[in-house]
Design a protein around this motif. Sequence first.
Motif, PDB file in Angstrom:
ATOM      1  N   UNK A 301       0.849  -1.208   0.000  1.00  0.00           N
ATOM      2  CA  UNK A 301       0.000   0.000   0.000  1.00  0.00           C
ATOM      3  C   UNK A 301       0.875   1.245   0.000  1.00  0.00           C
ATOM      4  N   UNK A 302       1.883   1.228   0.851  1.00  0.00           N
ATOM      5  CA  UNK A 302       2.758   2.396   0.979  1.00  0.00           C
ATOM      6  C   UNK A 302       3.505   2.655  -0.330  1.00  0.00           C
ATOM      7  N   UNK A 303       3.966   1.579  -0.954  1.00  0.00           N
ATOM      8  CA  UNK A 303       4.697   1.742  -2.219  1.00  0.00           C
ATOM      9  C   UNK A 303       3.773   2.289  -3.308  1.00  0.00           C
ATOM     10  N   UNK A 304       2.522   1.912  -3.266  1.00  0.00           N
ATOM     11  CA  UNK A 304       1.589   2.368  -4.313  1.00  0.00           C
ATOM     12  C   UNK A 304       1.196   3.833  -4.105  1.00  0.00           C
ATOM     13  N   UNK A 305       1.008   4.235  -2.877  1.00  0.00           N
ATOM     14  CA  UNK A 305       0.731   5.653  -2.588  1.00  0.00           C
ATOM     15  C   UNK A 305      -0.632   6.130  -3.060  1.00  0.00           C
ATOM     16  N   UNK A 306      -0.686   7.414  -3.394  1.00  0.00           N
ATOM     17  CA  UNK A 306      -1.968   8.076  -3.673  1.00  0.00           C
ATOM     18  C   UNK A 306      -1.920   8.850  -4.975  1.00  0.00           C
ATOM     19  N   UNK A 307      -3.085   9.055  -5.564  1.00  0.00           N
ATOM     20  CA  UNK A 307      -3.214  10.073  -6.613  1.00  0.00           C
ATOM     21  C   UNK A 307      -3.941  11.259  -5.978  1.00  0.00           C
ATOM     22  N   UNK A 308      -4.473  12.175  -6.771  1.00  0.00           N
ATOM     23  CA  UNK A 308      -5.019  13.421  -6.233  1.00  0.00           C
ATOM     24  C   UNK A 308      -5.942  13.225  -5.035  1.00  0.00           C
ATOM     25  N   UNK A 309      -6.941  12.365  -5.165  1.00  0.00           N
ATOM     26  CA  UNK A 309      -7.966  12.320  -4.115  1.00  0.00           C
ATOM     27  C   UNK A 309      -8.253  10.907  -3.626  1.00  0.00           C
ATOM     28  N   UNK A 310      -7.408   9.951  -4.017  1.00  0.00           N
ATOM     29  CA  UNK A 310      -7.708   8.561  -3.660  1.00  0.00           C
ATOM     30  C   UNK A 310      -6.435   7.723  -3.599  1.00  0.00           C
ATOM     31  N   UNK A 311      -6.455   6.652  -2.794  1.00  0.00           N
ATOM     32  CA  UNK A 311      -5.285   5.758  -2.794  1.00  0.00           C
ATOM     33  C   UNK A 311      -5.230   4.939  -4.093  1.00  0.00           C
ATOM     34  N   UNK A 312      -3.987   4.603  -4.506  1.00  0.00           N
ATOM     35  CA  UNK A 312      -3.860   3.737  -5.696  1.00  0.00           C
ATOM     36  C   UNK A 312      -4.123   2.278  -5.347  1.00  0.00           C
ATOM     37  N   UNK A 313      -4.100   1.949  -4.036  1.00  0.00           N
ATOM     38  CA  UNK A 313      -4.160   0.547  -3.614  1.00  0.00           C
ATOM     39  C   UNK A 313      -5.576   0.044  -3.342  1.00  0.00           C
ATOM     40  N   UNK A 314      -6.584   0.872  -3.621  1.00  0.00           N
ATOM     41  CA  UNK A 314      -7.967   0.425  -3.361  1.00  0.00           C
ATOM     42  C   UNK A 314      -8.880   0.900  -4.469  1.00  0.00           C
ATOM     43  N   UNK A 315      -9.977   0.183  -4.620  1.00  0.00           N
ATOM     44  CA  UNK A 315     -10.980   0.586  -5.611  1.00  0.00           C
ATOM     45  C   UNK A 315     -12.366   0.282  -5.040  1.00  0.00           C
TER      46      UNK A 315
END
Length: 335
Positions: A301-315
Amino acid sequence: MTQSIVLQLQQLRQQLEEYSYQYYVLDNPSMPDAEYDRLYRQLQQLEAAHPELITADSPTQRVGAAPISKFGQVAHSISMLSLDNAFDAGEFHAFSKRIAERLDASAEFSFCCEPKLDGLAVSIRYENGLLVQAATRGDGYTGEDITSNVKTIRAVPLKLKGDKVPAVLEVRGEVFMPLAGFTAMNDKARSEGEKIFANPRNAAAGSLRQLDPKISAQRPLMFYAYAVGAVDDVSGLLDNHSHHQRLMQLKDWGLPVCPEIRLVSGGEAALECYQDILTRRAALAYEIDGVVIKVDNLTQQQALGFVARAPRWAIAFKFPAQEMLTSLLDVEFQV
Ligand code: NAD
């Protein structure tokens, strides 16, 4: 050509801003979520085709809405973001492929699959095991102080269980109104000739954002924890690499966690879990509008990080729409 796209972008942003204001600030939506999602997606696609036209104040770059001034404000030390959406299996596969590429991983991921509860995100802070503050998500950075109201929710412990509790623990989760309570409350209001709520989400949001906690106390609200925010813990009980295990630790400390949450291995198993929850949706005691699928490993999760308003690790894999505009427009409701 560009001129007409600029105009289209402006119109979409203006429309979405107005709907968001009614939804987040007034707790009084004028539009079914599915229609909002459709316009939002249209804006995202236009911006993806013309990234040079993205503005910092576009709804695609922002979370929720700013807190309203009738409440005290709480700055979130770790921001409370939104989630990206998937609307079909193809979009989920694209998500899964993106994360595999980013992590350069060939092995299957473990995913934590959680019903997407349809309520209001809150952050509850415990210091040395005692509940000291609760806040709404607000715009993700600053929320509204709703401590007195959250303290009236019976499922939320005022004191964590056990000896080894963290010095600081911020629990993130959803306050929602179970269907039975919602129906009973509306039946009572109807029989007394009072206004009724349009749906459990707005009933929960309206009930929680009351200046008088005695009113919140009368509302059948429930809470499920789904994440950890800021934490200062020497016990080591949260020192693991699994989001799912952390949720189980929250449960041990007495916090309610949704019993439908599943840890699965690989994208296909996550899709099966989505399908299973979708099939049982109508039998659940609360409203959900999808399944949130999260990469379970916290290092990943930490390696994936975030984009503007959401985490990259979840959908948030949303369910097909079931609500109708008429059901919203037919009913007047209180906040
Ligand atoms: P979102 O609701 O799509 O996703 C983020 C939220 O999901 C979190 O803040 C949290 O509250 C919730 N959530 C529930 N279960 C969760 C779990 N297990 N783990 C993590 N989060 C969980 O995003 P949003 O930014 O809050 O709102 C956007 C949505 O709100 C839109 O998709 C739309 O459906 C609705 N909306 C509707 C209108 C309208 O006019 N009808 C206007 C604005 C927004």
